[in-house]
Design an enzyme around this catalytic site. Structure first.
Site, short mmCIF file in Angstrom:
data_model
loop_
_atom_site.label_atom_id
_atom_site.label_comp_id
_atom_site.label_asym_id
_atom_site.label_seq_id
_atom_site.Cartn_x
_atom_site.Cartn_y
_atom_site.Cartn_z
CD GLU A 30 -2.95 -0.92 -0.08
OE1 GLU A 30 -3.03 0.19 -0.64
OE2 GLU A 30 -3.57 -1.91 -0.48
CE1 TYR B 189 -6.60 2.99 0.03
CE2 TYR B 189 -4.21 3.07 0.23
CZ TYR B 189 -5.35 2.51 -0.32
OH TYR B 189 -5.24 1.44 -1.18
CG ASP C 220 -7.47 4.66 -3.43
OD1 ASP C 220 -8.70 4.61 -3.70
OD2 ASP C 220 -6.65 3.88 -3.93
#
Length: 397
Positions: free
Chosen positions: A40, A123, A141
């Protein structure tokens, strides 16, 4: 159809679609929270196809939190080289060290603890908690904001923090029970593959039937987003300084400061030109180039303390950061005869110890430590920003 039914439809259809078509990506081989975390962070502002080879190489070298936490920072930056936004790598390693110190090397199954790690925002917290631990946390996102803005025909500006908070609440209300990880990944997948920024593929969308944006004919207008300011231009002059005597075939590089843009990475000596010198990029004739080269030599000496003498133009290059656009003119150069390099100085340079090298080639001029001579082989171990990698590859052709 009532709102509750529409939300249930969205979750049900998205899940079924994702589980049928989901891409075979290396970070999806298991739900290890460390693997999810690394992926991520790498995927922030970077395309999936670009990330895959970097991710595989990074995980091969740093397969565990412990391996990353204990690695030299320079090696971590080297493994990140080419991905850009290098503060991500530093923050990731700092977070790994926090996990070692606070949680015994195990990423905690706790939202507040994960959110408290260096470089982990809302996020990434939601992604780790949902994908690794299947907790019903939203992971919002740009892809997710675009999908939900279109499906629910939301007209709020997604560049505003308040809009993001609202979409996070909406996303949380959509998560089907027991399927948070697949749902969030499905949302990201839909935004990446179908509900794309410029050409949404509505006919292949699993939730098109009740997409309010499509039904209103506004799928190309949404989401609403204030345009960011363009990056400000900066004009710079760089030099490829070739070595002599014992450093023949090598070039001079320096390390950036410990903090700030591209911190601790290596680069060619260069300087920021005053705005009124941006015309340097228009100079074409040998006479103009010669005059500019002499002027740059004086400026470089004042900036670095080194007697650098630009000889000839090599190339122009540029690089766009999120907020700055570097325009760079690159010259081949050498150290002026005044530097008086002796055999002892050359030996000091050869040691490649920054402070000793600085004393050698600065010849007592007071140049700062952090400079060293490198050969082509050193590019394999020292981390360089993309701009300088391109320049050096061209030079070493």
């Amino acid at each position: 159809m009532e709102e509750k039914e529409i939300k249930a439809f969205f979750g049900r259809e998205l899940l079924a679609w994702y589980r049928e078509i989901k891409r075979d990506l290396p970070w999806r081989i298991n739900r290890d929270p460390y693997r999810v975390w690394v992926s991520e962070i790498m995927l922030q502002q970077t395309r999936v196809d670009t990330v895959i080879p970097f991710y595989n190489a990074f995980m091969s070298r740093f397969p565990t939190v412990k391996a990353l936490a204990e690695a030299p920072e320079e090696e971590v930056l080297k493994r990140w080289e080419g991905l850009g936004y290098y503060s991500r790598a530093r923050n990731l390693q700092a977070g790994a060290r926090e996990v070692m110190e606070r949680y015994g090397g195990i990423v905690p199954d706790d939202k507040a603890s994960v959110a408290g790690l260096k470089g982990v925002g809302p996020y990434t917290t939601g992604a780790i908690m949902s994908i690794a631990f299947n907790r019903p946390e939203p992971a919002v996102d740009g892809n997710v904001m675009r999908v939900l803005s279109r499906f629910f025909c939301l007209e709020e500006d997604i560049a505003k923090p308040a809009t993001r908070v609202g979409i996070e609440k909406l996303a949380a209300s959509l998560i089907p029970e027991g399927a948070a990880g697949d749902f969030n990944q499905g949302l990201m997948e839909l935004g990446a593959l179908v509900c794309t920024p410029k050409s949404p593929g509505c006919l292949t969308c699993p939730v098109m039937e009740h997409c309010a944006g499509r039904l209103a004919g506004r799928e190309h207008e949404l989401p609403v987003k204030t345009k960011a300011k363009p990056p400000r231009p900066e004009y710079r002059a760089a030099v490829v300084v070739t070595g002599m005597a014992g450093n023949a075939g090598k070039i001079l590089v320096r390390q950036r400061p410990d903090t700030g843009l591209l911190a601790q990475m290596w680069e060619l000596p260069h300087l920021l030109l005053p705005n009124d010198m941006s015309g340097i990029f228009d100079a074409k004739s040998p006479k103009e180039q010669g005059e500019l080269a002499a002027m740059l030599g004086q400026m470089l000496e004042a900036e670095t303390g080194l007697l650098i003498r630009p000889r000839s133009w090599l190339m122009d290059a540029d690089h766009v950061f999120s907020h700055i656009h570097w325009h760079m003119r690159v010259y081949e150069a050498d150290l002026g005869e005044e530097a008086g390099l002796s055999e002892a100085a050359a030996a000091a340079e050869e040691s490649l110890v920054a402070a000793e090298a600085a004393e050698g080639y600065a010849a007592g001029s007071g140049a700062a430590a952090g400079y060293r001579w490198i050969g082509k082989e050193d590019m394999e171990t020292l981390p360089f920003p993309n701009l300088f990698i391109r320049i050096l590859k061209e030079y070493w052709k």
